[in-house]
Motif scaffolding. Structure first.
Motif, short mmCIF file in Angstrom:
data_model
loop_
_atom_site.label_atom_id
_atom_site.label_comp_id
_atom_site.label_asym_id
_atom_site.label_seq_id
_atom_site.Cartn_x
_atom_site.Cartn_y
_atom_site.Cartn_z
N PHE A 234 0.80 -1.22 0.00
CA PHE A 234 0.00 0.00 0.00
C PHE A 234 0.84 1.28 0.00
O PHE A 234 0.29 2.38 -0.10
CB PHE A 234 -0.94 0.02 1.21
CG PHE A 234 -2.00 -1.03 1.17
CD1 PHE A 234 -3.20 -0.79 0.51
CD2 PHE A 234 -1.79 -2.28 1.75
CE1 PHE A 234 -4.18 -1.77 0.45
CE2 PHE A 234 -2.77 -3.26 1.70
CZ PHE A 234 -3.97 -3.01 1.04
N GLY A 235 2.15 1.17 0.15
CA GLY A 235 3.00 2.35 0.17
C GLY A 235 4.44 2.02 -0.17
O GLY A 235 4.74 0.91 -0.61
N ASN A 236 5.33 2.99 0.04
CA ASN A 236 6.77 2.77 -0.16
C ASN A 236 7.53 3.89 0.53
O ASN A 236 6.93 4.70 1.25
CB ASN A 236 7.10 2.71 -1.66
CG ASN A 236 6.58 3.92 -2.42
OD1 ASN A 236 6.89 5.06 -2.08
ND2 ASN A 236 5.77 3.66 -3.44
N THR A 237 8.83 3.96 0.30
CA THR A 237 9.68 4.95 0.97
C THR A 237 10.06 6.11 0.06
O THR A 237 10.95 6.89 0.38
CB THR A 237 10.95 4.28 1.51
OG1 THR A 237 11.66 3.68 0.40
CG2 THR A 237 10.62 3.21 2.53
N ILE A 238 9.38 6.25 -1.08
CA ILE A 238 9.74 7.28 -2.05
C ILE A 238 9.51 8.68 -1.51
O ILE A 238 10.34 9.58 -1.64
CB ILE A 238 8.96 7.08 -3.36
CG1 ILE A 238 9.39 5.77 -4.04
CG2 ILE A 238 9.17 8.26 -4.31
CD1 ILE A 238 8.58 5.41 -5.26
N ASP A 239 8.35 8.88 -0.86
CA ASP A 239 8.05 10.20 -0.30
C ASP A 239 7.22 10.03 0.97
O ASP A 239 6.82 8.93 1.33
CB ASP A 239 7.31 11.08 -1.32
CG ASP A 239 6.07 10.39 -1.90
OD1 ASP A 239 5.29 9.82 -1.11
OD2 ASP A 239 5.89 10.41 -3.14
N VAL A 240 6.96 11.16 1.65
CA VAL A 240 6.26 11.15 2.93
C VAL A 240 4.85 10.60 2.78
O VAL A 240 4.36 9.83 3.62
CB VAL A 240 6.23 12.58 3.52
CG1 VAL A 240 5.28 12.64 4.72
CG2 VAL A 240 7.64 13.00 3.95
N SER A 241 4.15 11.00 1.72
CA SER A 241 2.77 10.55 1.51
C SER A 241 2.72 9.03 1.34
O SER A 241 1.87 8.36 1.94
CB SER A 241 2.19 11.24 0.28
OG SER A 241 0.88 10.77 0.02
N SER A 242 3.62 8.49 0.54
CA SER A 242 3.64 7.04 0.31
C SER A 242 4.01 6.29 1.58
O SER A 242 3.46 5.22 1.88
CB SER A 242 4.64 6.70 -0.80
OG SER A 242 4.25 7.29 -2.02
N PHE A 243 4.96 6.84 2.35
CA PHE A 243 5.35 6.20 3.62
C PHE A 243 4.17 6.18 4.59
O PHE A 243 3.94 5.18 5.26
CB PHE A 243 6.54 6.94 4.25
CG PHE A 243 7.27 6.13 5.28
CD1 PHE A 243 8.48 5.52 4.98
CD2 PHE A 243 6.75 5.95 6.57
CE1 PHE A 243 9.16 4.75 5.92
CE2 PHE A 243 7.41 5.19 7.51
CZ PHE A 243 8.62 4.59 7.19
N THR A 244 3.41 7.28 4.62
CA THR A 244 2.25 7.34 5.51
C THR A 244 1.21 6.29 5.12
O THR A 244 0.63 5.63 5.99
CB THR A 244 1.62 8.75 5.47
OG1 THR A 244 2.59 9.71 5.85
CG2 THR A 244 0.43 8.84 6.42
N ASN A 245 0.96 6.14 3.83
CA ASN A 245 0.00 5.14 3.36
C ASN A 245 0.43 3.73 3.78
O ASN A 245 -0.39 2.92 4.24
CB ASN A 245 -0.14 5.21 1.85
CG ASN A 245 -0.85 6.47 1.39
OD1 ASN A 245 -1.60 7.09 2.15
ND2 ASN A 245 -0.60 6.88 0.15
N GLY A 246 1.72 3.44 3.61
CA GLY A 246 2.23 2.13 4.01
C GLY A 246 2.15 1.92 5.50
O GLY A 246 1.78 0.83 5.97
N PHE A 247 2.46 2.97 6.28
CA PHE A 247 2.41 2.88 7.74
C PHE A 247 0.99 2.63 8.22
O PHE A 247 0.76 1.76 9.09
CB PHE A 247 2.94 4.18 8.35
CG PHE A 247 2.81 4.26 9.84
CD1 PHE A 247 3.69 3.58 10.67
CD2 PHE A 247 1.79 5.01 10.43
CE1 PHE A 247 3.57 3.65 12.06
CE2 PHE A 247 1.66 5.09 11.80
CZ PHE A 247 2.56 4.40 12.62
N ARG A 248 0.02 3.34 7.66
CA ARG A 248 -1.38 3.16 8.07
C ARG A 248 -1.85 1.74 7.77
O ARG A 248 -2.56 1.13 8.58
CB ARG A 248 -2.27 4.18 7.36
CG ARG A 248 -2.00 5.61 7.78
CD ARG A 248 -2.88 6.60 7.03
NE ARG A 248 -4.29 6.41 7.34
CZ ARG A 248 -5.26 7.12 6.79
NH1 ARG A 248 -4.98 8.04 5.89
NH2 ARG A 248 -6.51 6.90 7.12
#
Length: 457
Positions: free
Chosen positions: A419-433
């Protein structure tokens, strides 16, 4: 009067030295968490690869623990305890000197081999050395010190990384380990238990099956050749089945399968597996989220975790009394519910713009839940076997706890990348959630098995 004073001093030193080994073992599984971002940046690696800095340690402990317990019972608990501290200290040196992630992973495996005997042997030495009238209080203090490592670890790791470099989280183990070995050899009494023969084949089977299954799960989403990951997973499952068949036919098995005929024993262990699977997934991602999205430094991230880990020391003593008063089933179930709700709230409430303050109540709820369910499930599992089998039952419980942690971390990483990745803050947040949602659901799944728990009051 002098003899009584000397005895009290001796008992105090026994408690200090056994608690020290337990503390070192527990803290090293936590201190890496706030250094994870620094390690990932330094080695230029992905989150998927970084997980092995945590998983290699926990898998090794879980896989080798039963072998280490058998060795201690056979050739001497203090001897194996000191050997364990030495190997752990040597592994810490290799961790500090690691030049890349592969070397660090191997070094963490060495650390895990040493740590695998430090916890069970310290508990066995303490229990054997003290009279029955002192054991309850001493074991309570011993458990509390282990819980303290969960609090100190992230904060201390953050402080060290902020002021020095991440390598120093391992260097600090060296002088402590050497002093512990010296004093333990001089002060701790030697003791042995049963002298069952240690099966080399069984030991190898449980080690390779455990590590192989988790490795294949973590690699199958990232590997260029998914065939290799799948083949390793299938082979590991075959080794695991072979191990179970051998245990069924042996007169003195490493894991007596008869224990699992009890729904209480099985339910307690599976619920424990899910409890810690949920927790370790959060342990892995929470410090990274606070640093990557919250832009906290390592020290601040370690302190921001305190509403979660700090509840262990505050709530655990009351949770133990509540278990005695209300029973294991109620407290374990309530604890799993609270932990699950806490993680689900993190998944729902947290955004890339949200304030850290919104995380405090969910973290506290999750910490309270863990503090309640942990001791309730442990008491249930140990109460499901006869007193002469508590040693092996405790070993099995810890294997489920550690393997749950390792598998939980792996599943959380898989979900993070789905659901996310480490490319940017938004993607990291999606993965974390998504990872927090996964952790919450794993905790709530544990309720199905906590219903099997029976009160031993």
């Amino acid at each position: 009067m002098e003899a009584t004073t000397d005895k009290r001093i001796s008992s105090t030193w026994i408690l200090i030295l056994t608690s020290l080994g337990f503390f070192m073992s527990m803290m090293d599984s936590m201190i890496v968490t706030t250094a994870s971002t620094a390690i990932r940046t330094d080695f230029h690696i992905s989150v998927n690869t970084l997980q092995w800095a945590l998983n290699a340690y926990n898998i090794t402990i879980g896989a080798v623990l039963l072998v280490g317990v058998s060795l201690g019972e056979r050739i001497g608990r203090r001897r194996i305890y000191n050997i364990g501290i030495f190997i752990f200290t040597l592994g810490s040196v290799f961790c500090a000197l690691s030049s890349n992630i592969n070397v660090l992973i191997v070094a963490r495996i060495i650390e895990g081999i040493g740590a695998s005997v430090m916890t069970p042997m310290s508990m066995a030495i303490l229990t054997h050395a003290l009279p029955a009238s002192e054991r309850g209080k001493a074991l309570g203090i011993w458990s509390g010190i282990g819980g303290l490592a969960l609090i100190v670890g992230p904060s201390l790791g953050g402080l060290i990384v902020a002021k020095l470099t991440w390598q120093w989280i391992f260097w600090i183990n060296v002088p402590i380990g050497l002093v512990a070995i010296y004093l333990s050899k001089r002060i701790l009494p030697e003791s042995t238990g049963n002298s069952d023969k240690i099966g080399l084949l069984d030991s190898l089977l449980v080690i390779f099956a455990s590590a192989g299954i988790i490795w294949s799960l973590s690699e199958i989403t990232a590997a260029s050749s998914k065939v290799i990951s799948a083949l390793v997973g299938i082979l590991s499952l075959v080794l695991g089945i072979w191990f179970i068949v051998r245990q069924k036919n042996e007169s003195k098995p490493m894991i007596p399968l008869k224990y699992f005929r009890s729904k209480v024993f099985t339910g307690g262990n599976v619920a424990t597996f899910l409890l810690y699977a949920a927790m370790y997934g959060v342990v892995f991602f929470l410090p990274q989220f606070l640093q990557v999205v919250g832009r906290a430094d390592s020290l601040t991230a370690g302190l921001e975790i305190l509403p979660w880990t700090g509840t262990l020391v505050v709530v655990a003593p009351f949770a133990g009394k509540a278990v005695d008063k209300f029973g294991e089933k109620l407290i374990a179930t309530l604890g799993l519910i609270l932990q699950g709700i806490g993680y689900l709230l993190l998944s729902i409430l947290v955004t890339e713009q949200s304030s850290y303050l919104i995380m405090i109540i969910p973290l506290a709820l999750a910490g309270i839940g863990l503090s309640m369910a942990g001791p309730a499930l442990q008491k249930s599992v140990l109460g499901a076997v006869d007193p002469t089998s508590i040693g092996k039952a405790s070993g099995i419980y810890n294997v489920f706890r550690l393997m749950g942690g390792a598998l939980g971390t792996t599943i959380s990483v898989i979900v993070f990348y789905r659901f996310g990745n480490t490319i940017d803050v938004s993607s990291f947040t999606n993965g974390f959630r998504a990872a927090m949602m996964c952790a919450g659901l794993m905790s709530l799944m544990g309720i199905l098995f906590s219903f099997w728990v029976k009160d031993n009051n």
